[in-house]
Design an enzyme around this catalytic site. Sequence first.
Site, PDB file in Angstrom:
ATOM      1  N   ARG A  59      57.092  24.397  23.052  1.00 18.58           N
ATOM      2  CA  ARG A  59      58.276  24.667  22.213  1.00 18.58           C
ATOM      3  C   ARG A  59      59.578  24.376  22.942  1.00 18.58           C
ATOM      4  O   ARG A  59      60.540  23.914  22.344  1.00 18.58           O
ATOM      5  CB  ARG A  59      58.264  26.141  21.799  1.00 18.58           C
ATOM      6  CG  ARG A  59      57.104  26.480  20.905  1.00 18.58           C
ATOM      7  CD  ARG A  59      57.274  27.905  20.394  1.00 18.58           C
ATOM      8  NE  ARG A  59      56.101  28.309  19.686  1.00 18.58           N
ATOM      9  CZ  ARG A  59      55.296  29.314  20.052  1.00 18.58           C
ATOM     10  NH1 ARG A  59      55.572  30.021  21.128  1.00 18.58           N
ATOM     11  NH2 ARG A  59      54.239  29.617  19.349  1.00 18.58           N
ATOM     12  N   HIS A 198      35.835  27.846  33.172  1.00 20.73           N
ATOM     13  CA  HIS A 198      36.032  27.179  34.464  1.00 20.73           C
ATOM     14  C   HIS A 198      34.959  27.542  35.489  1.00 20.73           C
ATOM     15  O   HIS A 198      34.773  26.832  36.468  1.00 20.73           O
ATOM     16  CB  HIS A 198      37.447  27.403  35.003  1.00 20.73           C
ATOM     17  CG  HIS A 198      37.692  28.745  35.607  1.00 20.73           C
ATOM     18  ND1 HIS A 198      38.018  29.851  34.873  1.00 20.73           N
ATOM     19  CD2 HIS A 198      37.645  29.163  36.894  1.00 20.73           C
ATOM     20  CE1 HIS A 198      38.170  30.878  35.679  1.00 20.73           C
ATOM     21  NE2 HIS A 198      37.951  30.502  36.916  1.00 20.73           N
ATOM     22  N   LYS A 202      32.607  25.248  39.019  1.00 23.50           N
ATOM     23  CA  LYS A 202      32.520  25.586  40.447  1.00 23.50           C
ATOM     24  C   LYS A 202      31.241  24.969  41.024  1.00 23.50           C
ATOM     25  O   LYS A 202      30.162  25.106  40.433  1.00 23.50           O
ATOM     26  CB  LYS A 202      32.500  27.106  40.636  1.00 23.50           C
ATOM     27  CG  LYS A 202      33.808  27.787  40.222  1.00 23.50           C
ATOM     28  CD  LYS A 202      33.751  29.286  40.461  1.00 23.50           C
ATOM     29  CE  LYS A 202      34.896  30.009  39.787  1.00 23.50           C
ATOM     30  NZ  LYS A 202      36.071  30.245  40.609  1.00 23.50           N
ATOM     31  N   GLU A 236      36.980  41.506  41.824  1.00 18.85           N
ATOM     32  CA  GLU A 236      38.303  41.042  42.264  1.00 18.85           C
ATOM     33  C   GLU A 236      39.029  42.183  42.952  1.00 18.85           C
ATOM     34  O   GLU A 236      38.855  43.346  42.572  1.00 18.85           O
ATOM     35  CB  GLU A 236      39.118  40.570  41.057  1.00 18.85           C
ATOM     36  CG  GLU A 236      38.498  39.378  40.348  1.00 18.85           C
ATOM     37  CD  GLU A 236      39.346  38.920  39.163  1.00 18.85           C
ATOM     38  OE1 GLU A 236      40.209  38.076  39.364  1.00 18.85           O
ATOM     39  OE2 GLU A 236      39.121  39.423  38.055  1.00 18.85           O
ATOM     40  N   HIS A 260      32.382  34.307  31.797  1.00 12.90           N
ATOM     41  CA  HIS A 260      31.890  33.936  33.130  1.00 12.90           C
ATOM     42  C   HIS A 260      30.572  34.620  33.500  1.00 12.90           C
ATOM     43  O   HIS A 260      29.664  33.986  34.019  1.00 12.90           O
ATOM     44  CB  HIS A 260      32.938  34.275  34.188  1.00 12.90           C
ATOM     45  CG  HIS A 260      34.306  33.747  33.883  1.00 12.90           C
ATOM     46  ND1 HIS A 260      34.522  32.510  33.315  1.00 12.90           N
ATOM     47  CD2 HIS A 260      35.548  34.277  34.055  1.00 12.90           C
ATOM     48  CE1 HIS A 260      35.819  32.311  33.175  1.00 12.90           C
ATOM     49  NE2 HIS A 260      36.459  33.367  33.613  1.00 12.90           N
ATOM     50  N   LYS A 360      38.476  44.650  38.196  1.00  9.34           N
ATOM     51  CA  LYS A 360      39.712  44.360  38.942  1.00  9.34           C
ATOM     52  C   LYS A 360      39.917  45.518  39.922  1.00  9.34           C
ATOM     53  O   LYS A 360      39.438  46.630  39.690  1.00  9.34           O
ATOM     54  CB  LYS A 360      40.905  44.316  37.983  1.00  9.34           C
ATOM     55  CG  LYS A 360      40.734  43.253  36.899  1.00  9.34           C
ATOM     56  CD  LYS A 360      41.791  42.195  36.979  1.00  9.34           C
ATOM     57  CE  LYS A 360      41.623  41.137  35.923  1.00  9.34           C
ATOM     58  NZ  LYS A 360      41.538  39.784  36.459  1.00  9.34           N
TER      59      LYS A 360
HETATM   60  C1  BG6 Z   1      39.848  34.295  34.154  1.00 13.82           C
HETATM   61  C2  BG6 Z   1      40.190  35.709  33.760  1.00 13.82           C
HETATM   62  O1  BG6 Z   1      39.103  33.663  33.145  1.00 13.82           O
HETATM   63  O2  BG6 Z   1      39.080  34.307  35.356  1.00 13.82           O
HETATM   64  C3  BG6 Z   1      40.951  36.412  34.882  1.00 13.82           C
HETATM   65  O3  BG6 Z   1      40.984  35.682  32.580  1.00 13.82           O
HETATM   66  C4  BG6 Z   1      40.168  36.325  36.174  1.00 13.82           C
HETATM   67  O4  BG6 Z   1      41.210  37.771  34.544  1.00 13.82           O
HETATM   68  C5  BG6 Z   1      39.762  34.883  36.462  1.00 13.82           C
HETATM   69  O5  BG6 Z   1      40.997  36.819  37.216  1.00 13.82           O
HETATM   70  C6  BG6 Z   1      38.835  34.811  37.652  1.00 13.82           C
HETATM   71  O6  BG6 Z   1      38.643  33.465  38.011  1.00 13.82           O
HETATM   72  P1  BG6 Z   1      38.299  33.050  39.513  1.00 13.82           P
HETATM   73  O7  BG6 Z   1      38.017  31.594  39.451  1.00 13.82           O
HETATM   74  O8  BG6 Z   1      39.506  33.399  40.325  1.00 13.82           O
HETATM   75  O9  BG6 Z   1      37.119  33.884  39.900  1.00 13.82           O
END
Ligand code: BG6
Length: 507
Positions: A59, A198, A202, A236, A260, A360
């Site tokens: 935007r 994603h 990896k 994390e 994931h 987290k």
């Molecule tokens: C994301 C989540 O998809 O993956 C995040 O939304 C998370 O909350 C992240 O921190 C973790 O990805 P990675 O590659 O750092 O383990």
Amino acid sequence: MPEEEKRSGPVYGTTAEPCSVILFGASGDLAKRKVIPAMYDLAQHDSLGERYAIVGFARTPMTDESFRATIGEAAKTISEVGPIDPAKWKEFSSNLYYSAGEYGDLNSFLQLAKRLAEIDKEKKLGGNRLFYLSTPPEVYPDIVAQLGRAGLAKPSNPNSWVRIIIEKPFGRDLASARELNKIVLDVFEEKQVYRIDHYLGKDTVQNLLVLRFGNGIFEPLWNRNYVDHVQITTAETLGVERRGGFYETTGALRDMIQSHVLQLTSLTAVEPPASFDATAVRNEKLKILQSIRPYNLEMVAQSAVRGQYAARTVDGGKLAGYRDEPGVNPNSRTETFVAMKVLIDNWRWAGVPFYLRTGKRLAKRTTEIMIQFRCAPHIVFREREVEPNRLVLNIQPDEGISVSFGAKRPGTEMSIGNVTMNFSYREAFGGATRSAYATLLNDCLRGDATLFDRGDSVEAAWSIVDPILDVWSAARTGTVPVYPAGTWGPKESDQLLERDDRQWYNY
Ligand code: BG6
């Protein structure tokens, strides 16, 4: 391993055909941090080919020049592909363009179409286009609909292709994921759609398949006859940082488990595919998700645990509690931790629990899969208590694999000590890294959907978490257990395993 092989670093795929990549949400964090740096990385390794264009759409009004400058600044500071070479960046950024517009406005898309046609002609891109949705998910339906109306969803000639990458979260429950699939598939064909997670990009996640199906020694043990249980942890140490607003409406079950963690589960449990191609691999993964025993009310109460981190003082400093984070409701009931037991009802895994957890602000940053084998059936030594064998796949950050087993301690006594044999990615292949996004973009540009999610498996993953979401969102009066920031989660998580006479592997 020969030094030469170690130094050669990551292997990049073949050069993609000329194309334009249209990035929606181009001024957002994901685009700056991951997507554009991944494109730069591919360009440096000749994976993008000589002719390409990256067209940002958002935007904010900007010219091509100011877009190049803004992205360049961001790339220097927050890019995740390592240092940027100024000369190479200059060359790369001459391929960046920008088109401002509203996501729900047909005129903006007609203008985009015009601009794309001009760039296409000038650079001879052959009409190949990849649309990348890296906007907040609320605008996905608008973008998809406008792409359809502006005539951008279909290839412009028989030799060209049009693809679309859609970021997670794909929906926020089963109903909305179905709805979104419908909206997308009204405009695009399934083979054009690349739903990205994603984690699948990896190397260590893909290595799960290589470990299992590229070696003869593991697969014979990979079943209920030898495996006692499996633990999958995605921990994390960071809190929600600046994403409090997003996280409040999401929570750990939606954010991590549905995507994931269930990806890691299905790759750990999957049957050998007939070949390494998109249909074969994705069919097998889907079967695992469909074999996971559906949660009912009783199972939610017994086998799913949530938690929320609370403030804690460590070494004189204070770690904020979730409710104190910016953008978070002081009475929030959103979970920042989930532990759950999953049963896979098929011949290979019947009776083998998979314990999943994510959170987290936990004690350590680690993503790992731990496979614990059954103990030897009869111990002939005086020492009766022998540790079970464990195979630990460390997905990140210390990428590698270790196997633990009992060994005789030196000395006159027949005494058993537990030892480990380690493989480290860094030591074996050198430290060169490549982002997961580069792998996935590279695959998509070459039309390989193996590492992307299909519509049916996204829905299958939502059907697994949906009953838990329902109970947790309805139980307004039930308390959400808290855990001190920097620890391994609430005590209820430990109790989940203790009830089965097991414990979490926290090393
Ligand atoms: C994301 C989540 O998809 O993956 C995040 O939304 C998370 O909350 C992240 O921190 C973790 O990805 P990675 O590659 O750092 O383990």
